[in-house]
Design an enzyme around this catalytic site. Structure first.
Site, mmCIF file in Angstrom:
data_model
loop_
_atom_site.group_PDB
_atom_site.id
_atom_site.type_symbol
_atom_site.label_atom_id
_atom_site.label_comp_id
_atom_site.label_asym_id
_atom_site.label_seq_id
_atom_site.Cartn_x
_atom_site.Cartn_y
_atom_site.Cartn_z
ATOM 1 N N CYS A 107 -45.008 48.729 8.003
ATOM 2 C CA CYS A 107 -44.304 48.278 6.798
ATOM 3 C C CYS A 107 -42.822 48.657 6.865
ATOM 4 C CB CYS A 107 -44.936 48.879 5.552
ATOM 5 S SG CYS A 107 -44.084 48.391 4.023
ATOM 6 N N SER A 214 -50.145 39.264 14.963
ATOM 7 C CA SER A 214 -49.738 38.795 13.641
ATOM 8 C C SER A 214 -48.287 38.359 13.748
ATOM 9 C CB SER A 214 -49.884 39.950 12.643
ATOM 10 O OG SER A 214 -49.434 39.580 11.364
ATOM 11 N N ARG A 239 -48.760 35.626 5.589
ATOM 12 C CA ARG A 239 -48.163 34.629 4.690
ATOM 13 C C ARG A 239 -48.762 33.233 4.913
ATOM 14 N NH1 ARG A 239 -41.979 35.332 5.920
ATOM 15 N NH2 ARG A 239 -42.833 35.839 7.970
#
Length: 331
Positions: A107, A214, A239
């Site tokens: 993150c 990803s 997303r």
């Protein structure tokens, strides 16, 4: 080998290799349940703060709840110290029946990074190793038999590409799988993800643990390209799954037959209202309807007149408001 295939993560057996990534503000049980029905083989919760968990924060318990149709799922946790992550691991195992604990080391958000968590671990591999070891020990000490996995980024910035060291450290510390989003922390979610790094990671790991990819997977064709080009064992939709919980089913179709079915508008919107129903149950109508604004914006993409529709969506406050906006499409 077929591009769509089963995956083994430590003691965890999965039927296929198409996953829902942990996405803050999205991958709650309402959406994960839809993704299970839409063909996802495994889902990750939104990231859960280890610090908040140890303080018995009520919201963290809500985030970790399984969807009714979720037989297997992962809880993702983040934290900056081994001790807190160890304690949080015990609480996850006490409060859930999750099949896997995933450690967030990717993150890029400042409030996460400044605590020594998230992608700050990408440039502090010793701390990363210590955290993974503490979570693995936490699982063992609870007598649980579930794998511990980690999600990383390619590095801090272009001058500090550290995924190779991070991967070796993760495997040595006991991680049963590695997922990489091949953007740097400095990129955030901008620019392009570098799939060459994913390919290199697969070659580096040499099958010791599964590697998942990803980043920039918005259509079934993207997933196929990533699997073919990089050799990853599975892909995570983030997303790309927003407003499209059926993308897993479509991707499997593409991988197995070479084509896939388009989803009718009514089916897409019905899924959105099903998601809204669960959110109302969990959070009440006001909070749920506010949260669904961004989600219905995603569901309405590609619909004729969608731009005008979205101007109404961002002001919707009740279920009835949404039903009025979409009444012509729900018949």
């Amino acid at each position: 080998m077929n591009l769509y295939h089963p995956v083994q993560i430590g003691s965890l057996s999965l039927d296929g290799n198409l996953f829902l990534a942990p996405v803050a503000g999205y991958s709650d049980r309402a959406f994960r349940g839809l993704c299970v029905r839409g063909g996802s083989n495994f889902e990750y919760t939104e990231m859960v703060s280890a610090e908040a968990l140890t303080r018995r924060n009520q919201n963290t318990q809500e985030i970790m709840k399984a969807a009714p149709n979720e037989e297997k799922y992962a809880v993702q946790i983040f934290g900056g110290t081994p001790e807190v992550m160890y304690n949080a691991t015990g609480l996850v195992l006490e409060q859930t029946k999750c099949s896997c604990i995933d450690i967030n080391a990717g993150c890029p958000v400042p409030k996460v990074v400044k605590t020594g968590a998230g992608s700050s671990l990408t440039r502090d591999v010793d701390r990363l190793g210590g955290i993974i070891e503490s979570v693995v020990k936490g699982v063992k000490d609870k007598g649980a038999d579930i794998p511990v996995t980690v999600k990383i980024r390619s590095g801090w910035d272009q001058l500090s590409i550290t995924f190779r060291e991070a991967a070796e450290t993760a495997i040595a510390a006991g991680a049963a799988a590695i997922t990489m989003h091949p953007r740097t922390r400095a990129q955030g979610y901008e620019g392009r993800s570098n799939w060459d790094y994913l390919k290199e990671l697969v070659e580096l790991v040499k099958g010791r643990v599964p590697v998942f990819g990803s980043g920039d997977i918005f259509f079934p064709e993207d997933a196929k390209k990533m699997l073919e080009y990089t050799g990853v064992d599975g892909v995570m939709f983030a997303r790309g799954a927003m407003g499209k919980p059926f993308i897993f089913r479509q991707t499997r179709q593409l991988l197995e037959t070479g084509t896939y079915d388009e989803i009718p508008v009514k089916e897409r919107l019905d899924a959105g209202f099903e998601e809204l129903s669960v959110l109302i149950e969990d959070r009440g109508e006001q909070a749920a309807c506010k949260d669904m604004r961004k989600r219905f914006c995603a569901y309405s993409k590609g619909i004729e007149g969608g731009a005008a529709m979205r101007l109404e969506i961002v002001h919707a406050e009740t279920r009835a408001d949404y039903e009025k906006i979409f009444e012509n499409y729900l018949k």
